[in-house]
Design an enzyme around this catalytic site. Structure first.
Site, PDB file in Angstrom:
ATOM      1  CE1 TYR A  38      24.757  41.276  50.426  1.00 51.15           C
ATOM      2  CE2 TYR A  38      24.222  43.436  49.514  1.00 51.15           C
ATOM      3  CZ  TYR A  38      25.147  42.554  50.046  1.00 51.15           C
ATOM      4  OH  TYR A  38      26.442  42.941  50.211  1.00 51.15           O
ATOM      5  CG  LEU A  85      54.799  32.647  35.293  1.00 50.16           C
ATOM      6  CD1 LEU A  85      53.469  31.978  34.996  1.00 50.16           C
ATOM      7  CD2 LEU A  85      55.574  31.842  36.321  1.00 50.16           C
ATOM      8  CE  LYS A 118      50.572  34.372  30.942  1.00 50.14           C
ATOM      9  NZ  LYS A 118      49.909  35.662  30.714  1.00 50.14           N
ATOM     10  CD  GLU A 176      46.354  38.139  35.950  1.00 50.56           C
ATOM     11  OE1 GLU A 176      46.738  38.705  34.919  1.00 50.56           O
ATOM     12  OE2 GLU A 176      47.147  37.700  36.814  1.00 50.56           O
ATOM     13  CE  LYS A 324      51.704  34.151  27.445  1.00 48.67           C
ATOM     14  NZ  LYS A 324      52.010  35.319  26.644  1.00 48.67           N
ATOM     15  CB  CYS A 441      73.180  59.442  13.651  1.00 53.00           C
ATOM     16  SG  CYS A 441      71.587  59.016  12.915  1.00 53.00           S
TER      17      CYS A 441
END
Length: 686
Positions: A38, A85, A118, A176, A324, A441
């Site tokens: 290569y 999502l 995910k 991703e 999750k 304040c």
């Protein structure tokens, strides 16, 4: 037809060999060529291209890394939005989502779905035209992101050219970017050897790498990429030996793989909800053996037609959800309870505890939300608490190990008075929040100022939290309007700001008066009015006066705006009825704020000859940058797209226009140079 010159033919042959070898190595994980072979072929290609630069093509392996470092990143509009999502954290959340989906689709029985890991990385939007990678961008706010094409070209698993015989006119791919665990460990080892700060986790390292101005730095960190979403032109159908048009998410993954993308091998076609739950359970334990970080699974409705039928909420697709993994938990010792006062006066208790490592970072503080949560936990001084990261991001106190409580420990409660100004705190019946209602304040003022100058609001560069604290503590600023009375000499007298920075800040404050009306509205900090709602309200009510009149006289017109409910309408009504806020609006108008939509805001001004016209920009213009030309077109009511189609009104072409110019000419699209564009804009403004 004459044969190609020998060098040209050889360069083409080398490109094909090297691209195939790189795909086998980085995407298929099945090397078919020795490294030394290569390297020898790659060196030969570089020598040919150096001797004859005209042989260089955009998809050449030599073009993955090259050029000088960028001066910054431009903002680009996504052709197709990148929505986030919705999340599910337990089987009950998943079942509720599935029931809602069945109801929306008016169906019963099982729905086929696709389960995907995910990946804990950074979302990218890749744009291809005629099979060539032309743009890569970050997610940003979902509508616009940062253009980081040069950096993404360095990722070996991102194809520079699609492996298709007859590619569509355009292809949008979502996926991703990530840094594998072993690469991350090597990066941190190198940084430690150089005495540099270590990255907290692979995701942070990936995000920081993608925003490097020098592509050579990005290349050295060896990022990877998994593709998971495909968008094609509506009219496209495959030809030749290319894969057919997908009709499902499962087929989309196969199409991406055939086109040369790396697709995560752990995706599964799932026939029903029980299979989804089994898939999630298997990876809840199996993820620990993976060579990269994953924080859950993504579940998508498989049939693309049903996806279209399910549609979207304002923030997320209805047909997909992220399930999750349970957050990692760790014990710690509570050191103290402190309180924060926000810009709306809400007092939030905060637990400060001995630092513990969680999900890749060290945490030592967690919000306790309100007095109700504080009472529910029954916190005492010196308690041993259990801490986790909700959604792997936000630290929270889960429970107290009361059996380890020190003898005689004092129960902790919210104070009766504001920790900032000493005013008595108020908790309205039926409300969870405890508030300071003193509009003077210092904490409320500091929060209001930080919000006003924030990126999504007036975006005043150089006015950070530390400087705002000085301005408030010294009594130099008592309202948002007071910021615009500051001068360079006064600012330069403060700590940690030089004369040049002070002058730049004065200029930035003056420039912020030109921010569009929806940013000004968001910057006012009205309770429940976020960026998305501010845009919707600003479009429906093109001035502060219009909005104030509507809140007082026709509140039903507020709730008629898409996405605006009774809670927001009531909050607007209270805000505009408050004398101090009315005075603030008067002061801002006196200072030069229009508090109204101007013709420079697309869709808010009167129609012009450019309204509804679509432009495509290509090549280098003599004096205008790409972003400046886009801003001028949008200010005149036009729209800028990334690719040429039959719907394109004008192609604005500069030097080295490339394939977009050829495509425009073949479709009969009008072509303008910079002078022609400026003339058209001048006619439009007239």
């Amino acid at each position: 037809m004459s044969a190609a010159p020998p060098n040209q033919a050889r360069a083409g042959e080398l490109r094909r060999l090297l691209q195939r070898a790189a795909h086998a190595y980085y995407v298929l994980d099945a090397p078919e060529m020795e490294d030394s072979v290569y390297d020898g072929l790659y060196k030969e290609l570089l020598e040919l291209e150096a001797a004859q630069p005209e042989l260089i093509t955009p998809d050449s392996p030599s073009q993955r890394v090259g050029g000088t470092p960028a001066e910054g990143f431009s903002s680009v509009e996504h052709r197709i939005g990148l929505l986030s999502l919705d999340n599910a954290f337990n089987p009950g959340d998943l079942e509720a989502w599935y029931s809602r989906l069945l109801k929306v689709l008016d169906r019963t029985g099982d729905l086929a779905m696709v389960g995907e890991l995910k990946i804990d990385g950074n979302a990218l939007a890749l744009s291809y035209e005629q099979g060539l990678l032309v743009q890569a961008a970050t997610r940003g706010d979902g509508e616009r992101g940062e253009q980081i094409t040069a950096n993404v070209r360095t990722i070996a698993s991102v194809p520079l050219r699609l492996q298709l015989e007859n590619p569509p006119a355009w292809v949008e791919v979502r996926g991703e970017a990530l840094i594998p665990d072993d690469t991350f460990a090597a990066i941190n080892a190198e940084r430690a050897a150089r005495g540099e700060a270590l990255f907290a986790n692979p995701r942070n390292a990936c995000a920081g790498t993608l925003r490097q101005l020098d592509p050579k730095v990005v290349a050295a960190r060896r990022l990877d990429f998994f593709a998971y979403t495909l968008h094609l032109p509506e009219e496209w159908q495959s030809a030749g030996g290319d894969p057919p048009r997908p009709s499902s998410q499962w087929q989309s993954l196969q199409w991406l793989q055939a086109a040369g993308f790396k697709v995560n091998p752990n995706a599964e076609l799932l026939p029903n909800l029980a299979a989804v739950q089994a898939f999630f359970s298997a990876w809840d334990t199996g993820r620990r053996a993976l060579p990269y970080a994953t924080d859950g699974v993504v579940v998508k409705l498989n049939d693309l037609r049903l996806q279209d039928a399910a549609g979207f909420t304002q923030k997320a697709p209805r047909w997909a959800i992220a399930l999750k993994y349970a957050a990692e938990e760790a014990p710690s010792i509570l050191l103290r309870l402190t309180c924060q006062v926000g810009r709306t006066g809400v007092v939030t208790p905060v637990a400060e505890f001995e630092p513990v490592p969680l999900a890749g970072t060290t945490v030592s503080r967690a919000t306790l939300h309100n007095a109700g949560r504080l009472a529910e936990l029954d916190l005492h001084a010196g308690d041993t608490i259990v801490v986790r990261k909700a959604g792997e991001i936000i630290p929270e106190v889960v429970r107290v190990l009361s059996e380890l409580r020190p003898a005689g420990a004092v129960r902790l409660e919210l104070p009766q008075v504001c920790p900032e100004c000493g005013s008595e705190l108020v908790r309205e019946e039926g409300e969870a929040a405890t508030r300071c209602v003193n509009s003077s304040c210092p904490a409320i003022l500091r929060g209001a100022l930080r919000h006003w100058v924030s990126k999504g609001a007036l975006d005043v560069d150089g006015l950070g939290a530390k400087l705002i604290e000085q301005l408030v503590d010294r009594g130099l600023v008592g309202s948002i309007a007071d910021l615009y009375g500051l001068d360079g000499a006064l600012l330069a007298s403060l700590e940690r700001i030089g004369a040049k920075s002070a002058d730049n800040l004065v200029v930035a404050l003056a420039a912020s008066k030109q921010q569009p009306w929806h940013r000004q509205l968001y910057g006012l900090g009205i309770h429940h009015v976020g960026e998305v709602n501010a845009k919707a309200l600003a479009k429906a009510f093109p001035s502060a006066a219009d909005l104030a009149t509507a809140t007082a006289n026709t509140p039903e017109s507020i709730t008629a705006v898409f996405g605006i409910g009774a809670e927001i309408a009531q909050s607007l009504q209270q805000w505009f009825a408050t004398p101090a806020n009315q005075l603030l609006l008067e002061d801002l108008e006196r200072l030069g704020f229009s508090l109204a939509a101007g013709p420079e805001e697309p869709g808010t001004g009167p129609e012009t000859p450019l309204t509804g016209q679509t432009f495509v920009l290509t090549g280098s213009l003599p004096s205008l940058s790409r972003s400046a030309a886009q801003a001028l077109i949008e200010a005149a009511g036009g729209k800028v797209s990334g690719s040429v189609s039959k719907k394109t009104s004008y192609l604005v072409a500069g030097e080295e226009a490339g394939s977009k110019l050829s495509k425009a000419e073949s479709l009969g699209v009008a072509v303008l140079d910079e002078a022609g564009l400026l003339e058209l804009l001048k006619a439009g403004s007239g």
